[in-house]
Scaffold this motif. Structure first.
Motif, short mmCIF file in Angstrom:
data_model
loop_
_atom_site.label_atom_id
_atom_site.label_comp_id
_atom_site.label_asym_id
_atom_site.label_seq_id
_atom_site.Cartn_x
_atom_site.Cartn_y
_atom_site.Cartn_z
N VAL A 27 7.78 5.55 -1.87
CA VAL A 27 7.07 5.50 -0.59
C VAL A 27 7.54 4.33 0.25
O VAL A 27 7.89 4.49 1.42
CB VAL A 27 5.53 5.43 -0.79
N GLY A 28 7.52 3.14 -0.31
CA GLY A 28 7.93 1.95 0.43
C GLY A 28 7.53 0.70 -0.32
O GLY A 28 6.90 0.75 -1.38
N GLU A 29 7.90 -0.43 0.24
CA GLU A 29 7.66 -1.71 -0.43
C GLU A 29 6.17 -2.01 -0.53
O GLU A 29 5.45 -1.97 0.47
CB GLU A 29 8.36 -2.84 0.33
N VAL A 30 5.72 -2.32 -1.74
CA VAL A 30 4.34 -2.74 -1.96
C VAL A 30 4.32 -4.26 -1.75
O VAL A 30 4.94 -5.01 -2.49
CB VAL A 30 3.85 -2.35 -3.37
N THR A 31 3.60 -4.69 -0.71
CA THR A 31 3.62 -6.11 -0.33
C THR A 31 2.39 -6.88 -0.80
O THR A 31 2.42 -8.11 -0.84
CB THR A 31 3.76 -6.26 1.19
N ILE A 55 -3.65 -1.31 -2.62
CA ILE A 55 -2.35 -1.93 -2.33
C ILE A 55 -2.03 -1.77 -0.85
O ILE A 55 -2.52 -0.86 -0.19
CB ILE A 55 -1.21 -1.35 -3.18
N LEU A 56 -1.20 -2.68 -0.37
CA LEU A 56 -0.65 -2.60 0.97
C LEU A 56 0.82 -2.23 0.81
O LEU A 56 1.55 -2.86 0.05
CB LEU A 56 -0.78 -3.93 1.70
N CYS A 57 1.24 -1.17 1.50
CA CYS A 57 2.59 -0.65 1.36
C CYS A 57 3.21 -0.50 2.74
O CYS A 57 2.58 0.05 3.66
CB CYS A 57 2.52 0.71 0.66
N GLU A 58 4.42 -0.99 2.89
CA GLU A 58 5.19 -0.82 4.13
C GLU A 58 6.06 0.42 3.96
O GLU A 58 6.79 0.51 2.98
CB GLU A 58 6.06 -2.04 4.40
N THR A 59 5.96 1.36 4.89
CA THR A 59 6.72 2.60 4.75
C THR A 59 7.20 3.11 6.10
O THR A 59 6.59 2.81 7.13
CB THR A 59 5.86 3.69 4.07
N SER A 60 8.27 3.86 6.07
CA SER A 60 8.74 4.56 7.27
C SER A 60 8.35 6.03 7.22
O SER A 60 8.65 6.79 8.13
CB SER A 60 10.26 4.42 7.40
N GLN A 61 7.69 6.44 6.13
CA GLN A 61 7.28 7.83 5.99
C GLN A 61 6.08 8.13 6.90
O GLN A 61 5.28 7.25 7.20
CB GLN A 61 6.90 8.14 4.54
N THR A 62 5.98 9.38 7.30
CA THR A 62 4.81 9.83 8.04
C THR A 62 3.62 9.94 7.09
O THR A 62 3.81 10.02 5.87
CB THR A 62 5.06 11.21 8.67
N GLN A 65 4.16 12.85 4.81
CA GLN A 65 5.14 12.58 3.75
C GLN A 65 4.53 11.70 2.66
O GLN A 65 4.78 11.92 1.47
CB GLN A 65 6.38 11.90 4.33
N VAL A 66 3.74 10.71 3.06
CA VAL A 66 3.08 9.84 2.08
C VAL A 66 2.14 10.67 1.21
O VAL A 66 2.13 10.52 -0.02
CB VAL A 66 2.33 8.68 2.76
N LEU A 67 1.36 11.55 1.83
CA LEU A 67 0.46 12.41 1.07
C LEU A 67 1.23 13.24 0.05
O LEU A 67 0.87 13.29 -1.14
CB LEU A 67 -0.34 13.32 1.99
N GLU A 68 2.28 13.89 0.49
CA GLU A 68 3.07 14.73 -0.41
C GLU A 68 3.69 13.92 -1.54
O GLU A 68 3.70 14.34 -2.70
CB GLU A 68 4.13 15.49 0.38
N THR A 69 4.20 12.73 -1.21
CA THR A 69 4.83 11.89 -2.22
C THR A 69 3.81 11.36 -3.22
O THR A 69 4.06 11.39 -4.44
CB THR A 69 5.58 10.72 -1.55
#
Length: 139
Positions: A27-31, A55-62, A65-69
């Protein structure tokens, strides 16, 4: 984006660690990650207590997309969704991992299978306590 994590089966701490790792990979970086909080099941009865975190996650996904992932991560970790045969609605049950999108920037999404902000988060201390913990340090 803030994600809520919960687990009440198996190696609960290990499940949270694995979910965070997979989210970081897919998904993206967990910060940021909150402390773990142990709670009683919400919405159903079980002898198994939950461990929860946010968690806080930085992502470029919509959000879609995050839901599906995240749903794929749940399946990969052994989660089976149980549906009520009469109503067709999802039933709460024991699970190795649950991943919920709580907040995604300032977005509001209202679709049948995706609602942001999470509509029940304010009713759940196991979400709000860890969410407030990590939101305090986010600029």
């Amino acid at each position: 984006m803030f994600l809520g994590l919960g687990t009440n089966l198996g190696d609960r701490e290990g499940n949270i660690r694995q979910a965070v790792r997979l989210i970081g990979e897919r998904v993206g970086e967990v910060t940021r990650q909150s402390s773990l909080i142990e709670t009683e099941p919400w919405g159903f009865e079980s002898e198994h207590r939950f461990l929860n975190a946010v968690i806080l996650c930085e992502t470029s996904q919509t959000p879609r997309q995050v839901l599906e992932t995240t749903q794929q991560i749940e399946r990969d970790m052994g989660r089976k969704k149980i549906t009520n045969r009469k109503s067709g609605s999802r039933t709460y049950s024991d699970r190795p991992i649950d991943i919920d999108i709580l907040l995604y920037d300032d977005l509001t999404v209202d679709e049948p299978d995706l609602r942001i902000p999470h509509p029940l988060m304010h009713e759940r201390d196991f979400v709000m306590i860890p969410l407030e913990e990590i939101k305090k340090v986010v600029p």
